[in-house]
Design an enzyme around this catalytic site. Structure first.
Site, PDB file in Angstrom:
ATOM      1  N   GLY A   1     -26.277  42.380  19.112  1.00 40.44           N
ATOM      2  CA  GLY A   1     -25.276  41.309  19.118  1.00 40.44           C
ATOM      3  C   GLY A   1     -24.789  41.054  20.530  1.00 40.44           C
ATOM      4  CG  LEU A   2     -23.296  37.055  21.330  1.00 37.94           C
ATOM      5  CD1 LEU A   2     -22.236  36.014  20.960  1.00 37.94           C
ATOM      6  CD2 LEU A   2     -24.239  36.518  22.397  1.00 37.94           C
TER       7      LEU A   2
ATOM      8  N   GLY B   1     -19.508  42.298  23.705  1.00 35.57           N
ATOM      9  CA  GLY B   1     -18.150  42.164  23.171  1.00 35.57           C
ATOM     10  C   GLY B   1     -18.093  41.961  21.666  1.00 35.57           C
TER      11      GLY B   1
ATOM     12  CB  SER C   1     -31.706  44.315  21.593  1.00 33.07           C
ATOM     13  OG  SER C   1     -30.700  44.609  20.643  1.00 33.07           O
TER      14      SER C   1
HETATM   15  N1  LIG Z   1     -26.227  39.434  32.330  1.00 34.42           N
HETATM   16  C1  LIG Z   1     -25.759  40.250  31.380  1.00 34.42           C
HETATM   17  N2  LIG Z   1     -25.967  39.965  30.072  1.00 34.42           N
HETATM   18  C2  LIG Z   1     -25.505  40.808  29.122  1.00 34.42           C
HETATM   19  N3  LIG Z   1     -24.821  41.958  29.382  1.00 34.42           N
HETATM   20  C3  LIG Z   1     -24.597  42.289  30.677  1.00 34.42           C
HETATM   21  C4  LIG Z   1     -25.043  41.448  31.713  1.00 34.42           C
HETATM   22  N4  LIG Z   1     -24.676  42.006  32.897  1.00 34.42           N
HETATM   23  C5  LIG Z   1     -24.026  43.153  32.611  1.00 34.42           C
HETATM   24  N5  LIG Z   1     -23.975  43.328  31.283  1.00 34.42           N
HETATM   25  C6  LIG Z   1     -23.416  44.539  30.658  1.00 34.42           C
HETATM   26  O1  LIG Z   1     -24.544  45.296  30.240  1.00 34.42           O
HETATM   27  C7  LIG Z   1     -24.485  45.576  28.859  1.00 34.42           C
HETATM   28  C8  LIG Z   1     -25.766  45.122  28.157  1.00 34.42           C
HETATM   29  O2  LIG Z   1     -26.805  46.006  28.413  1.00 34.42           O
HETATM   30  P1  LIG Z   1     -27.976  46.137  27.382  1.00 34.42           P
HETATM   31  O3  LIG Z   1     -28.878  47.173  27.922  1.00 34.42           O
HETATM   32  O4  LIG Z   1     -27.412  46.333  26.025  1.00 34.42           O
HETATM   33  O5  LIG Z   1     -28.669  44.699  27.454  1.00 34.42           O
HETATM   34  S1  LIG Z   1     -30.090  44.267  26.881  1.00 34.42           S
HETATM   35  O6  LIG Z   1     -30.257  44.886  25.559  1.00 34.42           O
HETATM   36  O7  LIG Z   1     -31.119  44.700  27.805  1.00 34.42           O
HETATM   37  O8  LIG Z   1     -30.019  42.799  26.778  1.00 34.42           O
HETATM   38  C9  LIG Z   1     -23.337  44.794  28.282  1.00 34.42           C
HETATM   39  O9  LIG Z   1     -22.676  45.728  27.457  1.00 34.42           O
HETATM   40  P2  LIG Z   1     -21.985  45.339  26.091  1.00 34.42           P
HETATM   41  O10 LIG Z   1     -20.824  44.455  26.481  1.00 34.42           O
HETATM   42  O11 LIG Z   1     -21.542  46.659  25.550  1.00 34.42           O
HETATM   43  O12 LIG Z   1     -22.963  44.645  25.211  1.00 34.42           O
HETATM   44  C10 LIG Z   1     -22.522  44.335  29.472  1.00 34.42           C
HETATM   45  O13 LIG Z   1     -21.438  45.178  29.658  1.00 34.42           O
HETATM   46  N1  LIG Z   2     -14.019  44.733  14.349  1.00 35.49           N
HETATM   47  C1  LIG Z   2     -13.297  44.548  15.439  1.00 35.49           C
HETATM   48  N2  LIG Z   2     -12.164  43.880  15.391  1.00 35.49           N
HETATM   49  C2  LIG Z   2     -11.430  43.674  16.478  1.00 35.49           C
HETATM   50  N3  LIG Z   2     -11.758  44.085  17.705  1.00 35.49           N
HETATM   51  C3  LIG Z   2     -12.880  44.781  17.827  1.00 35.49           C
HETATM   52  C4  LIG Z   2     -13.724  45.033  16.712  1.00 35.49           C
HETATM   53  N4  LIG Z   2     -14.800  45.725  17.148  1.00 35.49           N
HETATM   54  C5  LIG Z   2     -14.615  45.875  18.483  1.00 35.49           C
HETATM   55  N5  LIG Z   2     -13.473  45.323  18.883  1.00 35.49           N
HETATM   56  C6  LIG Z   2     -12.947  45.263  20.263  1.00 35.49           C
HETATM   57  O1  LIG Z   2     -13.773  44.324  20.940  1.00 35.49           O
HETATM   58  C7  LIG Z   2     -14.022  44.765  22.263  1.00 35.49           C
HETATM   59  C8  LIG Z   2     -15.537  44.827  22.506  1.00 35.49           C
HETATM   60  O2  LIG Z   2     -16.073  45.845  21.681  1.00 35.49           O
HETATM   61  P1  LIG Z   2     -17.361  46.672  22.127  1.00 35.49           P
HETATM   62  O3  LIG Z   2     -17.588  47.683  21.071  1.00 35.49           O
HETATM   63  O4  LIG Z   2     -17.209  47.162  23.529  1.00 35.49           O
HETATM   64  O5  LIG Z   2     -18.470  45.541  22.063  1.00 35.49           O
HETATM   65  P2  LIG Z   2     -19.977  45.565  22.595  1.00 35.49           P
HETATM   66  O6  LIG Z   2     -20.422  46.990  22.661  1.00 35.49           O
HETATM   67  O7  LIG Z   2     -20.725  44.767  21.593  1.00 35.49           O
HETATM   68  O8  LIG Z   2     -19.916  44.925  23.955  1.00 35.49           O
HETATM   69  C9  LIG Z   2     -13.322  46.098  22.434  1.00 35.49           C
HETATM   70  O9  LIG Z   2     -12.113  45.863  23.082  1.00 35.49           O
HETATM   71  C10 LIG Z   2     -13.104  46.575  21.009  1.00 35.49           C
HETATM   72  O10 LIG Z   2     -11.939  47.346  20.898  1.00 35.49           O
END
Ligand SMILES: Nc1ncnc2c1ncn2[C@@H]1O[C@H](COP(=O)(O)OS(=O)(=O)O)[C@@H](OP(=O)(O)O)[C@H]1O
Ligand SMILES: Nc1ncnc2c1ncn2[C@@H]1O[C@H](COP(=O)(O)OP(=O)(O)O)[C@@H](O)[C@H]1O
EC number: 2.7.1.25
Length: 223
Positions: A40-41, A43, A131
């Site tokens: 997923g996206l 955040g 991913s």
């Molecule tokens: N350009 C760009 N796009 C998406 N995400 C970015 C980028 N640059 C840095 N980050 C940070 O890196 C985390 C994503 O890494 P991943 O290894 O999960 O990415 S991927 O599966 O290879 O697409 C991602 O973590 P999550 O927010 O936990 O998803 C971001 O914190």
């Molecule tokens: N079900 C939910 N409802 C509300 N906030 C959430 C929920 N799941 C995660 N969060 C909050 O959203 C933010 C991003 O979550 P995170 O687990 O770091 O996302 P990702 O790993 O997909 O980037 C964090 O601040 C987390 O506390």
């Protein structure tokens, strides 16, 4: 041309059968290995939900492990600037990973392979990676199920609308991406291809807590 291309060294690499089977490892742990693949996206809640599920499994006496994108990118899939000081620039340029399409492909290839190894060791393996490309996730599924059974790969789509992810923005990355300070940012300047038939879809717009969503995955595993 790299050595491996000049001469097809794959012919010189022969699979070595091991004496302890997957089944024996699973019997020792009293569980079956599998991969629970969160996608997923940025955040959307992947890390939080996966972490909650990991804790629930652990408290039930299950052997689990969590591979998280941000953490794996500190080691196995580190970016070039992390590798350069120790390994030199040529190495870093060749093996360091960023966020372009091919780099993500290699990131997911490495993680899929490691996850398959962990599942083979009998571990309940949780992965939390953006991913974004369907083909990469399908390849990971293929690698994991080839080492076991079709049901060993459980794709969990954390389906949280972009607006909610962006409003959370815990690391300020969306703000930077909107300002043009981060290239190839998923959902803003790079694509996210949603799974067509994930085993589980968690509705990130429903207002459920991360713990409640982890419970949904746990219920699926128990069923
Ligand atoms: N350009 C760009 N796009 C998406 N995400 C970015 C980028 N640059 C840095 N980050 C940070 O890196 C985390 C994503 O890494 P991943 O290894 O999960 O990415 S991927 O599966 O290879 O697409 C991602 O973590 P999550 O927010 O936990 O998803 C971001 O914190
Ligand atoms: N079900 C939910 N409802 C509300 N906030 C959430 C929920 N799941 C995660 N969060 C909050 O959203 C933010 C991003 O979550 P995170 O687990 O770091 O996302 P990702 O790993 O997909 O980037 C964090 O601040 C987390 O506390």
């Amino acid at each position: 041309m790299a050595d491996s291309q000049a001469n097809d060294i794959s012919k010189d690499i022969v699979w070595h059968e091991q004496s302890i089977t997957r089944q024996q490892r699973e019997e020792l742990l009293g569980q079956q290995g599998c991969v629970i693949w969160f996608t997923g996206l940025s955040g959307c809640g992947k890390s939080t939900i996966a972490n909650a599920l990991d804790a629930m499994l652990h408290s039930q006496g299950r052997a689990s492990v969590l591979l998280d994108g941000d953490n794996v990118r500190h080691g196995l899939c580190a970016p070039a600037p992390v590798l350069a000081p120790q390994h030199g620039q040529a190495f870093a340029d060749r093996f360091g990973l960023g966020f372009g399409e091919i780099d993500r492909q290699e990131n997911i290839r490495r993680v899929g392979s490691v996850a398959a190894l962990m599942a083979t060791a009998g571990l309940i393996t949780l992965t939390a990676f953006v991913s974004p490309y369907r083909e990469d996730r399908d390849r990971a599924r293929q690698v994991v199920t080839a080492a076991g059974k079709p049901r060993d790969f459980i794709e969990v789509f954390v389906d949280t609308p972009l607006e909610i992810c962006e409003s959370r923005d815990p690391k300020g990355l969306y703000k930077k991406a909107r300002a043009g300070e981060i290239a190839h940012f998923t959902g803003i300047s790079a694509p996210y291809e949603p799974p067509e038939s994930p085993e589980i879809r968690l509705d990130g717009g429903s207002g459920l807590s991360a713990d409640q969503m982890a419970q949904q995955v746990l219920a699926y595993l128990q069923a």
